[in-house]
Write a protein that holds these residues in place. Sequence first.
Motif, mmCIF file in Angstrom:
data_model
loop_
_atom_site.group_PDB
_atom_site.id
_atom_site.type_symbol
_atom_site.label_atom_id
_atom_site.label_comp_id
_atom_site.label_asym_id
_atom_site.label_seq_id
_atom_site.Cartn_x
_atom_site.Cartn_y
_atom_site.Cartn_z
ATOM 1 N N ALA A 84 -49.574 17.558 -28.028
ATOM 2 C CA ALA A 84 -50.054 17.473 -26.648
ATOM 3 C C ALA A 84 -48.899 17.405 -25.657
ATOM 4 O O ALA A 84 -48.912 18.076 -24.610
ATOM 5 C CB ALA A 84 -50.958 16.256 -26.485
ATOM 6 N N LEU A 85 -47.869 16.623 -25.963
ATOM 7 C CA LEU A 85 -46.731 16.504 -25.053
ATOM 8 C C LEU A 85 -45.944 17.801 -24.983
ATOM 9 O O LEU A 85 -45.478 18.192 -23.909
ATOM 10 C CB LEU A 85 -45.830 15.350 -25.498
ATOM 11 C CG LEU A 85 -46.428 13.950 -25.391
ATOM 12 C CD1 LEU A 85 -45.425 12.899 -25.845
ATOM 13 C CD2 LEU A 85 -46.891 13.657 -23.977
ATOM 14 N N VAL A 86 -45.763 18.472 -26.116
ATOM 15 C CA VAL A 86 -45.045 19.752 -26.114
ATOM 16 C C VAL A 86 -45.806 20.789 -25.302
ATOM 17 O O VAL A 86 -45.223 21.515 -24.476
ATOM 18 C CB VAL A 86 -44.821 20.239 -27.561
ATOM 19 C CG1 VAL A 86 -44.322 21.682 -27.567
ATOM 20 C CG2 VAL A 86 -43.824 19.341 -28.279
ATOM 21 N N LEU A 87 -47.123 20.879 -25.515
ATOM 22 C CA LEU A 87 -47.939 21.849 -24.775
ATOM 23 C C LEU A 87 -47.939 21.541 -23.282
ATOM 24 O O LEU A 87 -47.782 22.451 -22.451
ATOM 25 C CB LEU A 87 -49.362 21.842 -25.326
ATOM 26 C CG LEU A 87 -50.361 22.796 -24.652
ATOM 27 C CD1 LEU A 87 -49.877 24.239 -24.766
ATOM 28 C CD2 LEU A 87 -51.743 22.641 -25.267
ATOM 29 N N ALA A 88 -48.116 20.260 -22.925
ATOM 30 C CA ALA A 88 -48.136 19.884 -21.507
ATOM 31 C C ALA A 88 -46.796 20.181 -20.848
ATOM 32 O O ALA A 88 -46.741 20.694 -19.719
ATOM 33 C CB ALA A 88 -48.477 18.402 -21.368
ATOM 34 N N THR A 89 -45.698 19.888 -21.536
ATOM 35 C CA THR A 89 -44.372 20.141 -20.969
ATOM 36 C C THR A 89 -44.106 21.627 -20.819
ATOM 37 O O THR A 89 -43.571 22.079 -19.794
ATOM 38 C CB THR A 89 -43.293 19.503 -21.860
ATOM 39 O OG1 THR A 89 -43.557 18.105 -22.010
ATOM 40 C CG2 THR A 89 -41.912 19.680 -21.250
ATOM 41 N N ALA A 90 -44.489 22.416 -21.833
ATOM 42 C CA ALA A 90 -44.275 23.862 -21.777
ATOM 43 C C ALA A 90 -45.043 24.499 -20.623
ATOM 44 O O ALA A 90 -44.550 25.440 -19.974
ATOM 45 C CB ALA A 90 -44.689 24.499 -23.102
ATOM 46 N N VAL A 148 -57.239 18.360 -24.581
ATOM 47 C CA VAL A 148 -57.651 17.344 -23.607
ATOM 48 C C VAL A 148 -56.456 16.532 -23.132
ATOM 49 O O VAL A 148 -56.264 16.317 -21.928
ATOM 50 C CB VAL A 148 -58.719 16.420 -24.221
ATOM 51 C CG1 VAL A 148 -58.961 15.206 -23.323
ATOM 52 C CG2 VAL A 148 -60.023 17.172 -24.418
ATOM 53 N N TYR A 149 -55.636 16.086 -24.057
ATOM 54 C CA TYR A 149 -54.481 15.268 -23.690
ATOM 55 C C TYR A 149 -53.451 16.076 -22.901
ATOM 56 O O TYR A 149 -52.829 15.553 -21.964
ATOM 57 C CB TYR A 149 -53.839 14.673 -24.938
ATOM 58 C CG TYR A 149 -54.663 13.595 -25.599
ATOM 59 C CD1 TYR A 149 -55.407 12.699 -24.844
ATOM 60 C CD2 TYR A 149 -54.700 13.459 -26.981
ATOM 61 C CE1 TYR A 149 -56.166 11.715 -25.434
ATOM 62 C CE2 TYR A 149 -55.450 12.477 -27.597
ATOM 63 C CZ TYR A 149 -56.177 11.607 -26.820
ATOM 64 O OH TYR A 149 -56.936 10.622 -27.418
ATOM 65 N N VAL A 151 -54.002 18.641 -20.921
ATOM 66 C CA VAL A 151 -54.524 18.796 -19.555
ATOM 67 C C VAL A 151 -54.375 17.493 -18.774
ATOM 68 O O VAL A 151 -54.028 17.500 -17.584
ATOM 69 C CB VAL A 151 -56.001 19.235 -19.599
ATOM 70 C CG1 VAL A 151 -56.633 19.151 -18.217
ATOM 71 C CG2 VAL A 151 -56.108 20.658 -20.141
ATOM 72 N N GLY A 152 -54.597 16.369 -19.431
ATOM 73 C CA GLY A 152 -54.458 15.086 -18.753
ATOM 74 C C GLY A 152 -53.028 14.759 -18.382
ATOM 75 O O GLY A 152 -52.784 14.042 -17.397
ATOM 76 N N CYS A 153 -52.046 15.262 -19.139
ATOM 77 C CA CYS A 153 -50.637 14.968 -18.875
ATOM 78 C C CYS A 153 -50.019 15.898 -17.836
ATOM 79 O O CYS A 153 -49.002 15.547 -17.225
ATOM 80 C CB CYS A 153 -49.826 15.075 -20.169
ATOM 81 S SG CYS A 153 -50.186 13.823 -21.407
ATOM 82 N N ILE A 154 -50.597 17.076 -17.648
ATOM 83 C CA ILE A 154 -49.979 18.077 -16.777
ATOM 84 C C ILE A 154 -49.829 17.609 -15.323
ATOM 85 O O ILE A 154 -48.757 17.809 -14.720
ATOM 86 C CB ILE A 154 -50.764 19.400 -16.864
ATOM 87 C CG1 ILE A 154 -50.417 20.108 -18.181
ATOM 88 C CG2 ILE A 154 -50.447 20.306 -15.683
ATOM 89 C CD1 ILE A 154 -51.218 21.366 -18.438
ATOM 90 N N PRO A 155 -50.826 17.003 -14.672
ATOM 91 C CA PRO A 155 -50.637 16.622 -13.262
ATOM 92 C C PRO A 155 -49.456 15.682 -13.031
ATOM 93 O O PRO A 155 -48.649 15.918 -12.124
ATOM 94 C CB PRO A 155 -51.975 15.940 -12.914
ATOM 95 C CG PRO A 155 -52.962 16.562 -13.843
ATOM 96 C CD PRO A 155 -52.218 16.767 -15.113
ATOM 97 N N PRO A 209 -50.287 6.564 -22.826
ATOM 98 C CA PRO A 209 -51.720 6.852 -22.697
ATOM 99 C C PRO A 209 -52.272 7.739 -23.804
ATOM 100 O O PRO A 209 -53.419 7.564 -24.220
ATOM 101 C CB PRO A 209 -51.802 7.546 -21.331
ATOM 102 C CG PRO A 209 -50.630 7.032 -20.577
ATOM 103 C CD PRO A 209 -49.554 6.846 -21.581
ATOM 104 N N VAL A 210 -51.483 8.716 -24.274
ATOM 105 C CA VAL A 210 -51.967 9.595 -25.338
ATOM 106 C C VAL A 210 -52.062 8.837 -26.650
ATOM 107 O O VAL A 210 -53.081 8.890 -27.351
ATOM 108 C CB VAL A 210 -51.049 10.824 -25.479
ATOM 109 C CG1 VAL A 210 -51.457 11.659 -26.688
ATOM 110 C CG2 VAL A 210 -51.109 11.680 -24.218
ATOM 111 N N TRP A 211 -51.024 8.114 -27.004
ATOM 112 C CA TRP A 211 -50.994 7.396 -28.283
ATOM 113 C C TRP A 211 -52.063 6.308 -28.342
ATOM 114 O O TRP A 211 -52.708 6.102 -29.369
ATOM 115 C CB TRP A 211 -49.616 6.791 -28.501
ATOM 116 C CG TRP A 211 -49.465 6.018 -29.779
ATOM 117 C CD1 TRP A 211 -49.738 4.694 -29.984
ATOM 118 C CD2 TRP A 211 -49.031 6.537 -31.054
ATOM 119 N NE1 TRP A 211 -49.482 4.339 -31.281
ATOM 120 C CE2 TRP A 211 -49.050 5.447 -31.968
ATOM 121 C CE3 TRP A 211 -48.616 7.783 -31.501
ATOM 122 C CZ2 TRP A 211 -48.672 5.601 -33.300
ATOM 123 C CZ3 TRP A 211 -48.242 7.923 -32.826
ATOM 124 C CH2 TRP A 211 -48.276 6.842 -33.702
#
Length: 279
Positions: A84-90, A148-149, A151-155, A209-211
């Motif tokens: 999730a963190l890799v996808l959100a960061t990318a 889901v995670y 998308v939640g981290c992107i903003p 929040p994700v963990w």
Amino acid sequence: MTRSTRSVHRRASAGVYLVLIAVSLLALFPMLAVLLGSFRSDADIIRDPIGWPTSFNMDNYIAAWGDASLGLYFLNSVGITVAALVLATALALPAAYALGRWVFPGRDVVMAGFLIGLMVPLKIGIVPLNQAFDRLGLIDTHLGLVLVYAVGCIPMTILVLSTFYRQLPNSLEEAAVLDGATSGRIFFSVMTPLVRPALAAVLVLNVGPVWNDFFMPLVLLRSDEKYTIPVGITKFFGEHSAERGLLYAGIIIAVLPVAIFFALAMKQIVGGLTAGIEK
């Protein structure tokens, strides 16, 4: 500075340090008690709830990791969190660069949309989200949680990174253009390395929040073997409520990785910001 002034300053500093040490010990005491209890037997804990272990026995950790399936839940959480963190960061890095460095019609509207996404929690839309995931076959899958995670981290990621990109001097881009660098080269090789402190900051803000999220896995997952550590630890507590040493070991397994990550990431943030100030 006179001798009496220096003496007052030293006493004041010593008082501040003592207060900080006392507050730190008070905050760390519950976790220290859990850590020590994880190496003790149930009989020792019942006899002396807060005591030093007679020997550092790993039986509780072995039982919690294997017999109680916390190892499986732990690995599920690691995979989902990292993905999730890799996808959100990318996804957020190029968007943050564009919003921070480029001027185009509707930029403020786009930024406002991300800010709204930051203020509105995903839990509000759990019913339509559940229906959409059901139609897409993402219910009871780790991929659904990752999406889901992310998308939640992107903003939050875009908000922090775009601010850092905006503060970088224009002369860097101008020099790179004169050297013949393309827009992609400027983004990847010139500008993005300079926002590593901000990137570490958003990782720290997002990983917790994700963990630790309990709600989304509980709603979107159905299979026991796919649970993450928050849901798994709840199930674990229900099945082993009388085994205190085992419960303490489970708590440490769930908490320690995030604590280590926070410590390492905060060190990188401070080091990066200090380096930037020195330059």
